[in-house]
Design a protein around this motif. Structure first.
Motif, short mmCIF file in Angstrom:
data_model
loop_
_atom_site.label_atom_id
_atom_site.label_comp_id
_atom_site.label_asym_id
_atom_site.label_seq_id
_atom_site.Cartn_x
_atom_site.Cartn_y
_atom_site.Cartn_z
N ALA A 239 -25.99 -7.47 -37.62
CA ALA A 239 -27.21 -6.96 -36.99
C ALA A 239 -27.76 -5.77 -37.75
O ALA A 239 -28.98 -5.58 -37.82
CB ALA A 239 -26.93 -6.57 -35.55
N ASP A 240 -26.89 -4.98 -38.34
CA ASP A 240 -27.32 -3.81 -39.12
C ASP A 240 -27.17 -4.05 -40.62
O ASP A 240 -27.16 -3.08 -41.40
CB ASP A 240 -26.50 -2.58 -38.71
CG ASP A 240 -26.76 -2.18 -37.28
OD1 ASP A 240 -27.91 -2.34 -36.82
OD2 ASP A 240 -25.82 -1.72 -36.61
N LEU A 245 -21.53 -4.00 -41.94
CA LEU A 245 -20.29 -4.56 -42.49
C LEU A 245 -19.40 -3.47 -43.06
O LEU A 245 -18.18 -3.47 -42.87
CB LEU A 245 -20.62 -5.59 -43.56
CG LEU A 245 -21.28 -6.89 -43.09
CD1 LEU A 245 -21.48 -7.83 -44.27
CD2 LEU A 245 -20.44 -7.58 -42.02
N LEU A 246 -20.01 -2.54 -43.78
CA LEU A 246 -19.22 -1.44 -44.35
C LEU A 246 -18.59 -0.61 -43.24
O LEU A 246 -17.43 -0.18 -43.35
CB LEU A 246 -20.12 -0.56 -45.22
CG LEU A 246 -20.64 -1.20 -46.51
CD1 LEU A 246 -21.65 -0.28 -47.19
CD2 LEU A 246 -19.49 -1.52 -47.46
N GLU A 250 -14.63 0.09 -42.63
CA GLU A 250 -14.18 1.48 -42.60
C GLU A 250 -13.48 1.82 -41.29
O GLU A 250 -12.51 2.59 -41.27
CB GLU A 250 -15.37 2.43 -42.82
CG GLU A 250 -14.99 3.88 -42.95
CD GLU A 250 -14.05 4.17 -44.10
OE1 GLU A 250 -13.18 5.06 -43.93
OE2 GLU A 250 -14.16 3.51 -45.15
N GLU A 251 -13.95 1.24 -40.19
CA GLU A 251 -13.41 1.59 -38.88
C GLU A 251 -12.18 0.79 -38.50
O GLU A 251 -11.50 1.13 -37.51
CB GLU A 251 -14.50 1.42 -37.81
CG GLU A 251 -15.63 2.43 -37.95
CD GLU A 251 -16.73 2.23 -36.93
OE1 GLU A 251 -16.67 1.23 -36.18
OE2 GLU A 251 -17.66 3.06 -36.90
N THR A 318 -11.83 -11.86 -45.06
CA THR A 318 -11.38 -10.65 -44.37
C THR A 318 -12.41 -10.19 -43.34
O THR A 318 -12.06 -9.79 -42.22
CB THR A 318 -11.10 -9.53 -45.38
OG1 THR A 318 -10.10 -9.97 -46.31
CG2 THR A 318 -10.60 -8.28 -44.68
N VAL A 319 -13.69 -10.25 -43.71
CA VAL A 319 -14.74 -9.87 -42.76
C VAL A 319 -14.74 -10.80 -41.56
O VAL A 319 -14.89 -10.35 -40.40
CB VAL A 319 -16.12 -9.87 -43.46
CG1 VAL A 319 -17.24 -9.76 -42.44
CG2 VAL A 319 -16.20 -8.71 -44.45
N GLN A 320 -14.54 -12.10 -41.79
CA GLN A 320 -14.45 -13.04 -40.67
C GLN A 320 -13.29 -12.65 -39.75
O GLN A 320 -13.41 -12.68 -38.52
CB GLN A 320 -14.26 -14.46 -41.18
CG GLN A 320 -15.52 -15.08 -41.74
CD GLN A 320 -15.29 -16.50 -42.23
OE1 GLN A 320 -14.64 -16.74 -43.24
NE2 GLN A 320 -15.78 -17.46 -41.48
N TYR A 321 -12.16 -12.30 -40.34
CA TYR A 321 -10.99 -11.88 -39.57
C TYR A 321 -11.35 -10.68 -38.69
O TYR A 321 -10.95 -10.62 -37.52
CB TYR A 321 -9.87 -11.51 -40.54
CG TYR A 321 -8.57 -11.06 -39.90
CD1 TYR A 321 -7.45 -11.90 -39.91
CD2 TYR A 321 -8.43 -9.80 -39.33
CE1 TYR A 321 -6.25 -11.50 -39.34
CE2 TYR A 321 -7.24 -9.39 -38.76
CZ TYR A 321 -6.14 -10.25 -38.77
OH TYR A 321 -4.96 -9.83 -38.21
#
Length: 352
Positions: A239-240, A245-246, A250-251, A318-321
């Protein structure tokens, strides 16, 4: 530059690596330690002895096998960080994932993404999206068609492709929409834009796409009467755009980021071994294909090439995870299933 003479421990490790048919030298060992792929030498020995720990020797042999003059081991170095699972290795993974996410923007010289909903800002984001795609070729090889042609040549029939098939992220239409969403998020890409992209990339999934449209319309029509209504596009990690994604990477806490990369790389390694085995056990392929993860992960996340292209694939998985509910559990289940197939004894041939 004068270098310190290598210690007896370092020389002992090099000797063990060479015993196993690989090559190493003090400069390589120093680099492996600098990259945090190999622990400090004070941690190499079995406590109270001068004997090298077996896992240290094994790690050094792996690194020696991967190392090539003038070439980075790329994402394979991430595997060591993921398995070490320390605050330092987790931070290195975050940095590597963030660098990979930002790489297309750096290459396209997109330093700052224009914000706002004015016509000027929207046009600027469109132009930036065009720059992201300049010189980029979409993958023309159809993974499913290649497998089927090989199976047909071997006289083996594979299951029909499921209608649920998701579009490849490397299809040109998906790349174009993805570039716009990475830059402008859900402000620039609507649900209908996504459906049209899906239609272009997977015209055979028309029935599934229409069901998705119908479900979305029903939710939108009832939104005014539902105080708990949540716009899924607004809640999406995209959405952003890239900043979202970053922020997700990071979080993520240390354990989660290491677990994500560890599972994605381990599953890919198991899949590679099964593909090699399928050359003489073709019945493995239908078993792999009769699972939702074949559709959602194997063609664009399971097969990991060398170099920066492989880093992009691992980053996508990894992002999907990190952002897709239920996806880690599905991939872990599929990895366990693949591991069971790998450990199963090969079928006995016909009796003579």
């Amino acid at each position: 530059m004068v270098r310190t003479k290598p210690s007896a421990t370092v020389l002992a490790l090099i000797a063990e690596v060479e015993k196993r048919g690989c090559t190493a030298n003090p400069f390589k060992v120093e680099r492996w330690q600098k990259e945090a792929w190999l622990p400090r030498s004070r941690d190499w020995l079995v406590p109270g002895s001068a004997v090298l720990r077996p896992e240290i020797v094994h790690r050094a042999v792996q690194l020696a096998a991967l190392s090539r003059p003038g070439r980075s081991i790329a994402w394979r170095g991430w595997v060591f960080w993921a398995f070490d699972d320390t605050p330092e290795s987790a931070q290195r993974l975050r940095a590597a994932l963030a660098k990979t996410l930002q790489r297309p923007f750096v290459r396209a010289d997109v330093e700052q993404v224009p914000t706002g909903d004015s016509d000027r800002a929207t046009r600027a984001r469109r132009k930036a999206a065009d720059r992201l795609l300049e010189g980029r070729r979409s993958h023309r090889r159809d993974f499913d068609a290649i497998l089927r042609s090989h199976a047909e040549a071997a006289g083996f029939e594979l299951p029909s492709a499921p209608s649920r098939s998701m579009p490849s992220p490397f299809h040109r239409a998906v790349l174009e929409t993805g570039a716009r969403m990475m830059l402008g998020g859900s402000a620039d890409v609507t649900f209908e834009d996504l459906m049209q992209t899906w239609e272009q990339a997977r015209p055979e999934a028309a029935e599934t796409i229409e069901r998705a449209r119908t479900a979305h319309r029903k939710v939108a029509l009832n939104a005014g009467d539902d105080v708990d209504y949540v716009d899924l596009m607004e809640q999406s990690p995209l959405a952003d755009g890239l900043p979202g994604l970053l922020r997700t990477v990071e979080e993520a806490d240390d354990r989660t980021i290491c677990a994500a990369v560890r599972l994605c790389t381990t599953a890919s390694g198991t899949l590679k071994l099964l593909f090699e085995r399928a050359a003489y056990e073709p019945e493995i392929l239908p078993r792999l294909m009769n699972d939702v993860m074949w559709d959602q992960w194997v063609p664009h996340g399971g097969i990991v090439p060398d170099g920066v292209a492989g880093e992009a694939v691992i980053t996508l998985s990894t992002v999907q995870y990190l952002v897709v509910p239920g996806w880690p559990e599905d991939l872990e289940r599929y990895r366990s299933y693949m591991q069971a197939l790998l450990l199963a004894p090969p079928p006995k041939g016909p009796n003579p």
